[in-house]
Design a protein around this motif. Structure first.
Motif, short mmCIF file in Angstrom:
data_model
loop_
_atom_site.label_atom_id
_atom_site.label_comp_id
_atom_site.label_asym_id
_atom_site.label_seq_id
_atom_site.Cartn_x
_atom_site.Cartn_y
_atom_site.Cartn_z
N VAL A 170 0.86 -1.47 0.41
CA VAL A 170 0.24 -0.15 -0.23
C VAL A 170 0.89 1.37 -0.09
CG1 VAL A 170 -2.13 -1.27 0.52
CG2 VAL A 170 -0.45 -0.09 2.08
N LEU A 171 2.00 1.09 -0.41
CA LEU A 171 3.31 2.29 0.34
C LEU A 171 3.71 2.52 -0.77
CD1 LEU A 171 4.31 2.07 3.91
CD2 LEU A 171 2.45 4.10 2.95
N HIS A 172 4.20 3.63 -1.20
CA HIS A 172 5.19 3.74 -2.78
C HIS A 172 6.30 3.97 -1.74
CE1 HIS A 172 4.69 8.13 -2.38
NE2 HIS A 172 3.08 8.03 -2.51
N ASP A 173 7.68 4.23 -3.12
CA ASP A 173 8.70 4.57 -2.77
C ASP A 173 8.62 5.96 -1.48
OD1 ASP A 173 9.88 2.12 -3.80
OD2 ASP A 173 10.58 2.47 -5.78
N ARG A 174 8.45 6.50 -2.10
CA ARG A 174 8.70 7.97 -1.31
C ARG A 174 7.94 7.64 0.09
NH1 ARG A 174 6.17 9.73 -6.33
NH2 ARG A 174 4.14 10.43 -5.59
N SER A 175 6.36 7.24 -0.07
CA SER A 175 6.36 6.87 1.34
C SER A 175 6.60 6.23 2.12
CB SER A 175 4.88 6.74 1.23
OG SER A 175 4.28 5.62 0.75
N ARG A 176 7.80 4.86 1.21
CA ARG A 176 8.26 4.44 2.28
C ARG A 176 9.63 4.59 2.81
NH1 ARG A 176 8.54 -1.40 -1.25
NH2 ARG A 176 7.06 -2.40 -0.74
N ALA A 177 10.44 5.39 2.06
CA ALA A 177 11.05 6.42 2.77
C ALA A 177 11.22 7.80 3.42
CB ALA A 177 12.32 7.17 1.47
N ALA A 178 9.67 8.38 3.65
CA ALA A 178 8.89 9.45 4.32
C ALA A 178 8.95 8.62 5.74
CB ALA A 178 7.84 9.84 4.02
N LEU A 179 8.48 7.12 6.10
CA LEU A 179 8.10 6.62 7.26
C LEU A 179 9.44 5.81 7.47
CD1 LEU A 179 5.56 5.59 8.79
CD2 LEU A 179 5.98 3.80 7.37
N ARG A 180 10.60 5.89 6.78
CA ARG A 180 11.68 5.08 7.51
C ARG A 180 12.63 6.14 7.93
NH1 ARG A 180 13.77 3.23 3.35
NH2 ARG A 180 14.75 4.75 2.88
N ASP A 181 13.11 6.92 7.20
CA ASP A 181 13.44 8.57 8.00
C ASP A 181 12.13 8.74 9.38
OD1 ASP A 181 15.44 8.12 6.08
OD2 ASP A 181 14.49 9.48 4.68
N TYR A 182 11.18 9.38 8.63
CA TYR A 182 10.22 9.14 10.74
C TYR A 182 10.75 8.45 11.76
CZ TYR A 182 6.01 10.08 13.27
OH TYR A 182 5.46 10.15 15.27
N VAL A 183 10.42 7.36 11.22
CA VAL A 183 10.66 6.60 13.17
C VAL A 183 12.13 6.71 13.35
CG1 VAL A 183 10.52 4.90 13.72
CG2 VAL A 183 8.99 4.72 11.82
N THR A 184 13.32 6.18 12.54
CA THR A 184 14.59 6.44 13.22
C THR A 184 14.81 8.00 13.32
OG1 THR A 184 15.51 6.66 10.39
CG2 THR A 184 14.94 4.51 10.91
N GLY A 185 14.00 9.01 13.03
CA GLY A 185 14.65 10.29 13.45
C GLY A 185 13.95 10.60 14.77
N GLY A 186 13.45 9.74 15.22
CA GLY A 186 12.39 9.92 16.45
C GLY A 186 10.74 10.01 16.97
N GLY A 187 10.63 9.40 15.28
CA GLY A 187 8.87 9.73 16.04
C GLY A 187 8.47 7.98 16.23
#
Length: 224
Positions: free
Chosen positions: A69-86
């Protein structure tokens, strides 16, 4: 990462089986978020998982999404959000999504591998210090759809908070160690998963709502 606003993004897109409980779950999350000065935004559009929007979220909830259900941009954004402290909260069928994205399996900690028929079973609560489980009895009798996983969560920092007692129902495949609820760090972020929440009625149940609300508080950084 300190959230700039009190938005909780609830994502529930489905490309496979769609749970009838999604609407009830989204409504319950809106109520629970409101109790802590937060508000929810419910979406099924992967474009809403983008860097600028996620940076302003107190937490992201994947509420029973299924399939890719995700595309490459949303995958990258989610990964960066969580690893960055989300904070990331996965509910029930969150483990049934994104099988083609290896990072997502690491993020959740497990992959869905089938279930028996819906039936009552005992949930064994191992850790009653977490805000999602502090109110629960040591043995919590519930009716739900009891997920089996390919393997249980493993790795540094994983806390299994509750598991299924396979002697209390038919169809478990994981043996004496059958995790249902756990949390762990991911980079600088927090991840929580609960396999419970298949039935629409669960989201009106006070004990389950407190379970979900405690998980949301923890993911949003409002509780330790």
């Amino acid at each position: 990462m300190t959230p700039d606003t009190g938005v909780v993004l609830v994502f529930s897109a489905t490309a496979g089986y769609r749970h009838a409980s999604i609407a009830a779950g989204a409504a319950a999350l809106a109520d629970l978020a409101g109790e802590h000065g937060l508000r929810t935004r419910h979406t099924e559009d992967p474009d809403d998982l983008r860097e600028g929007a996620l940076a302003a979220c107190a937490a992201v909830v994947f509420l029973s999404p299924t399939g890719e259900v995700l595309h490459d941009r949303s995958r990258a954004a989610l990964r960066d959000y969580v690893t960055g402290g989300g904070g990331f909260l996965g509910v029930h069928a969150a483990t049934c999504a994104e099988y083609d994205w290896p990072y997502y399996g690491e993020l959740l900690g497990a992959r869905f591998d089938g279930h028996p028929e819906i039936q009552p079973a005992d949930v064994l609560v191992h850790d009653r210090t977490h805000p999602a489980t502090a109110h629960l009895p040591a043995t919590w009798r519930r009716t739900d759809e009891w997920y089996n996983f390919r393997a249980g969560p493993a790795g540094r920092g994983v806390r299994v908070l509750a598991s299924a007692d396979e002697d209390s129902y038919d169809g478990g495949t994981m043996g004496t160690t059958h995790p249902l609820v756990w949390c762990h760090p991911a980079g600088e972020g927090r991840v929580f998963y609960t396999a419970l929440g298949h039935l629409e009625s669960a989201y009106a149940d006070p004990e389950f709502r407190r379970h979900l609300g405690g998980a949301l508080q923890w993911c949003a950084g409002l509780a330790d």
